[in-house]
Each structure stands twice: as structure tokens, then as C-alpha cells.
Scaffold this motif. Sequence first.
Motif, short mmCIF file in Angstrom:
data_model
loop_
_atom_site.label_atom_id
_atom_site.label_comp_id
_atom_site.label_asym_id
_atom_site.label_seq_id
_atom_site.Cartn_x
_atom_site.Cartn_y
_atom_site.Cartn_z
N HIS A 103 51.82 59.52 19.48
CA HIS A 103 51.30 58.34 20.17
C HIS A 103 52.28 57.18 20.18
CE1 HIS A 103 47.31 60.19 18.66
NE2 HIS A 103 47.52 60.58 19.89
N TYR A 115 50.14 53.92 21.05
CA TYR A 115 49.06 53.61 22.00
C TYR A 115 47.69 54.03 21.47
CZ TYR A 115 49.52 58.48 23.79
OH TYR A 115 49.57 59.84 23.92
N ASP A 116 47.64 54.64 20.30
CA ASP A 116 46.37 55.06 19.71
C ASP A 116 46.58 55.33 18.22
OD1 ASP A 116 43.81 55.15 20.70
OD2 ASP A 116 43.93 57.20 21.45
N LYS A 152 45.87 44.81 24.38
CA LYS A 152 45.35 45.68 25.44
C LYS A 152 45.69 45.13 26.81
CE LYS A 152 41.44 47.16 22.58
NZ LYS A 152 39.98 47.30 22.44
N THR A 160 46.22 54.83 27.14
CA THR A 160 45.21 53.83 26.77
C THR A 160 45.56 52.41 27.20
OG1 THR A 160 46.27 53.37 24.64
CG2 THR A 160 44.66 55.18 24.67
N ASP A 161 46.80 52.16 27.54
CA ASP A 161 47.29 50.80 27.80
C ASP A 161 46.96 49.87 26.63
OD1 ASP A 161 48.59 48.72 28.95
OD2 ASP A 161 47.12 48.35 30.52
N GLN A 162 47.10 50.42 25.44
CA GLN A 162 46.98 49.62 24.23
C GLN A 162 48.32 49.67 23.50
OE1 GLN A 162 42.62 49.85 22.36
NE2 GLN A 162 43.62 51.83 22.37
#
Length: 183
Positions: A103, A115-116, A152, A160-162
Motif C-alpha cells: 500500500h 494509501y491504506d 483524504k 483510496t485517495d488517502q
Amino acid sequence: MNRIHTRLVLGLTLAVLVGCAPKETPPLAMPTPSHPPATPAETNTVTKTDAEWRKLLTPEQYHVLREAGTERAHGKAYEEFKAQGAGTYVCGGCGAELFSSAHKFDSHCGWPSFYDPANAKNVRTREDRSFGGVRVEVLCAKCNGHLGHVFKGEGFATPTDQRYCINGVALKFVPKSAAPRTP
Ligand code: FE
């Protein structure tokens, strides 16, 4: 008289028994908790004294994990992070599995980015209003150590665009080849 006496005794006994019975018994009566439900911080499985943390961690790790500090951008830990291959990132304080190399992505921000989480139950978040802004702080759910922040909707092309923006010194890298084999 005997019959009347017997009825009187039975009647009095019944009255006493009924009087002892609870007035109302709710069908779903539950025991009242003596204290409010535990918050995530109270369910931690790793608790150490400040002296124990200072002994266990390097000064930089202590500053980040226990004092919510931030390591220098593009520092040694970040350079090491960029060079690391497949593996797992565990908490530098307690060893809980937090992130995976699967990730990670290059956000060019100067800190390790994921991203996660690899194991969501080991990562918790809370609002951080320090420095005049509103951010979301990321902590290890096991030892409550500060890890970094999550952002975010920044437009990164990830699933996830996190962006979990994590301090490298708060993590310990476990290469995949070093992980114990599962049957
Ligand atoms: Fe931890």
C-alpha cells in the motif's frame, strides 16, 4: 376455626411472597455497568510507563511516538523507506502490524506514504487541532503511539485517495523474506 386459621396463614404467606417479588421486571433487564464503555485508548493492550518508553525507544522515536513529534522531511528514515522492498511495517513501539509495502506509494512529501493500513484494527485516528488547523492524527491502536496524519481527497491515483503520512522512525520494517511462514 382450623380451616379459617389455615386460610389466614396461607393468605398471609402469599401476601408476604408477593410483597417480596420485584414490582416490575423488565423483560430485557441488563446489569447496569459500573463504568462507561471503554474508549479505544482504554482498550490498548500495551501500556508502559514513561520511563519504560524512554528506555525502549531512541530519543527520536520517543519524540514522535510518545510526544506526537514529527521527523524531518526527507530524512534518513524516509530514504530507507524508499529503498525497502516487499514487507510489513510494524509499530516501532509495540510491534503491532500497521502497514504493508503493498500500500505504499510515492507522494513526494518527504515522509512514508501509504494509501491504506495493512491491519485496520491496529490503527486508529482522532481529530488533531494543533498548529491552528484541523487534521486527522493516526495512532497505533495497541500502544497509542503517534504515527502521523491521514489526508483524504488529495487526488492521488490510488485505490483510496488517502495518504497516510507516517513518520519513518515510528515504524519498523520487516522484510517479507524475514516473516515467519504460515502453513
Ligand atoms: Fe504500537
